[in-house]
Design a protein around this motif. Sequence first.
Motif, PDB file in Angstrom:
ATOM      1  N   LYS A   1      51.828  42.638  32.411  1.00  0.00           N
ATOM      2  CA  LYS A   1      50.728  43.477  31.936  1.00  0.00           C
ATOM      3  C   LYS A   1      49.607  42.606  31.388  1.00  0.00           C
ATOM      4  CE  LYS A   1      50.364  47.369  31.229  1.00  0.00           C
ATOM      5  NZ  LYS A   1      49.648  48.422  32.001  1.00  0.00           N
ATOM      6  N   ALA A   2      49.991  41.520  30.723  1.00  0.00           N
ATOM      7  CA  ALA A   2      49.005  40.568  30.188  1.00  0.00           C
ATOM      8  C   ALA A   2      49.751  39.337  29.684  1.00  0.00           C
ATOM      9  CB  ALA A   2      48.184  41.179  29.058  1.00  0.00           C
ATOM     10  N   LEU A   3      49.010  38.254  29.559  1.00  0.00           N
ATOM     11  CA  LEU A   3      49.488  37.060  28.867  1.00  0.00           C
ATOM     12  C   LEU A   3      49.071  37.168  27.405  1.00  0.00           C
ATOM     13  CD1 LEU A   3      50.594  34.098  28.739  1.00  0.00           C
ATOM     14  CD2 LEU A   3      48.248  33.363  29.274  1.00  0.00           C
ATOM     15  N   ILE A   4      50.034  37.074  26.499  1.00  0.00           N
ATOM     16  CA  ILE A   4      49.742  37.059  25.059  1.00  0.00           C
ATOM     17  C   ILE A   4      49.811  35.605  24.599  1.00  0.00           C
ATOM     18  CG2 ILE A   4      50.306  38.047  22.815  1.00  0.00           C
ATOM     19  CD1 ILE A   4      52.027  40.123  24.260  1.00  0.00           C
ATOM     20  N   TYR A   5      48.678  35.063  24.184  1.00  0.00           N
ATOM     21  CA  TYR A   5      48.590  33.623  23.904  1.00  0.00           C
ATOM     22  C   TYR A   5      47.800  33.379  22.616  1.00  0.00           C
ATOM     23  CZ  TYR A   5      48.556  28.723  25.547  1.00  0.00           C
ATOM     24  OH  TYR A   5      48.765  27.366  25.700  1.00  0.00           O
ATOM     25  N   PRO A   6      48.342  33.824  21.478  1.00  0.00           N
ATOM     26  CA  PRO A   6      47.605  33.709  20.204  1.00  0.00           C
ATOM     27  C   PRO A   6      47.903  32.414  19.453  1.00  0.00           C
ATOM     28  CG  PRO A   6      49.539  35.043  19.870  1.00  0.00           C
ATOM     29  CD  PRO A   6      49.585  34.574  21.308  1.00  0.00           C
ATOM     30  N   SER A   7      47.717  31.290  20.131  1.00  0.00           N
ATOM     31  CA  SER A   7      48.011  29.988  19.533  1.00  0.00           C
ATOM     32  C   SER A   7      47.203  29.765  18.261  1.00  0.00           C
ATOM     33  CB  SER A   7      47.685  28.867  20.521  1.00  0.00           C
ATOM     34  OG  SER A   7      48.450  28.973  21.693  1.00  0.00           O
ATOM     35  N   PHE A   8      47.822  29.069  17.323  1.00  0.00           N
ATOM     36  CA  PHE A   8      47.105  28.691  16.108  1.00  0.00           C
ATOM     37  C   PHE A   8      46.087  27.582  16.380  1.00  0.00           C
ATOM     38  CE2 PHE A   8      51.075  30.340  14.090  1.00  0.00           C
ATOM     39  CZ  PHE A   8      50.484  31.353  13.349  1.00  0.00           C
ATOM     40  N   TYR A   9      46.395  26.741  17.374  1.00  0.00           N
ATOM     41  CA  TYR A   9      45.510  25.615  17.669  1.00  0.00           C
ATOM     42  C   TYR A   9      45.779  25.129  19.083  1.00  0.00           C
ATOM     43  CZ  TYR A   9      43.546  20.878  17.552  1.00  0.00           C
ATOM     44  OH  TYR A   9      42.827  19.736  17.839  1.00  0.00           O
ATOM     45  N   GLU A  10      44.711  24.817  19.822  1.00  0.00           N
ATOM     46  CA  GLU A  10      44.817  24.236  21.155  1.00  0.00           C
ATOM     47  C   GLU A  10      43.662  23.270  21.358  1.00  0.00           C
ATOM     48  OE1 GLU A  10      47.156  24.586  23.417  1.00  0.00           O
ATOM     49  OE2 GLU A  10      48.275  26.282  22.580  1.00  0.00           O
ATOM     50  N   GLY A  11      43.876  22.324  22.271  1.00  0.00           N
ATOM     51  CA  GLY A  11      42.784  21.456  22.693  1.00  0.00           C
ATOM     52  C   GLY A  11      42.031  22.051  23.866  1.00  0.00           C
ATOM     53  N   PHE A  12      42.770  22.781  24.704  1.00  0.00           N
ATOM     54  CA  PHE A  12      42.162  23.485  25.841  1.00  0.00           C
ATOM     55  C   PHE A  12      42.889  24.816  26.055  1.00  0.00           C
ATOM     56  CE2 PHE A  12      41.538  24.692  30.243  1.00  0.00           C
ATOM     57  CZ  PHE A  12      40.205  24.425  30.476  1.00  0.00           C
ATOM     58  N   GLY A  13      44.083  24.763  26.608  1.00  0.00           N
ATOM     59  CA  GLY A  13      44.819  25.986  26.898  1.00  0.00           C
ATOM     60  C   GLY A  13      44.731  26.324  28.372  1.00  0.00           C
ATOM     61  N   ILE A  14      45.643  25.757  29.180  1.00  0.00           N
ATOM     62  CA  ILE A  14      45.643  25.990  30.625  1.00  0.00           C
ATOM     63  C   ILE A  14      46.215  27.358  31.009  1.00  0.00           C
ATOM     64  CG2 ILE A  14      46.499  25.135  32.846  1.00  0.00           C
ATOM     65  CD1 ILE A  14      46.469  22.340  31.686  1.00  0.00           C
TER      66      ILE A  14
END
Length: 355
Positions: free
Chosen positions: A259-272
């Motif tokens: 249905k969706a990607l849930i990607y609530p990272s606290f910190y990323e440099g990019f996020g592929i």
Amino acid sequence: MNKSKTIYINGRFLTQPVTGVQRFAIELCEELFKLDLKVKLVSPKNVLHKDLSKKFKNQTIGSLEGHLWEQIELPRFLKQKGNPILLNLCNTSPLYYSESVITLHDLAFIKHPEWFSFAFRTFYNFLIPKTIKKAKMILTVSNTVKSDIQKYFNQNGDNIHVVYNGLPLIFQNAKKNRKKDDKRPYFLAMGGKNPRKNLNNVLAAMQLLENSDFDLRVIGRSEANFNTVKIDAKEYRFNLIFHTDIDDEKLQELYKGAKALIYPSFYEGFGIPPLEALNANCPIILSDIEVFRELYHDVATFADPNSIEDIKSGIEKIINNEYEALSIEKMNELNEKYSYWNAAKIVSDRVEALI
């Protein structure tokens, strides 16, 4: 430019499992080897990805492994070759080698030391500041990280160049049709038990949904370098399914069916992963952090990563179809902007200028 001078690439990533950092190195090498650039890959002998090693005509040297190889045998080998430029694509580089171009993917070890083992963060805090100071040039994967490098290491931005991650060709060439699955509908999360991926808040948000007809599938593994979060699947009223060590084909299928990607990272440099998901017509729910606003500002549903209620609200927007579907034109625009081919041309131009 003197084309006779070979640029060497630190190939230690061929000895490591593939995460986002190694993916960057592999895909960038794929494109660099297509250019009119004399490059040579060298690595330790304990290669995991033998097919890539053969494809890149990798030269294995020395008898050591890991950081010992990188700090002792690699610079010794390069000095025997006349001190050529060394391109390092995965954060670390030889401390006692002055002709290095280094790539920093993020500064999580500084901004969130609690996520890492004591040994890892101690080593990085010792090594990275010194290699940054000695580097001929610094590459990084977003303007957000570039600003962080300038701030934390007092660096002039003129010597720091942004080379965005891209979408691997296997994802670009995949069919975009959404997958129809007879099984229960599901949301997708990434990162396994890596604390930066914020899985606990995703689980709590899923638990609060009035509609419990959705499973949560999580992709990733526990990493030795991280202090991992503890999860008990029995606590939840939805099905929690973990996928580890899956190949790209399986990953694409999971994106297509979600249905969706849930990607609530606290910190990323990019996020592929958000880029991969969008390419599979999978909506994305992202944390409202600076780097995601830089990269995905008009194609994502944003949520406060510290707010379970806000993440829940983002999920409900997807369930209720309260989001704008990504157009083909917009996806093509993203693929053009975030491209390993473009990254390779930038790296080639910048490195050639050093010779």
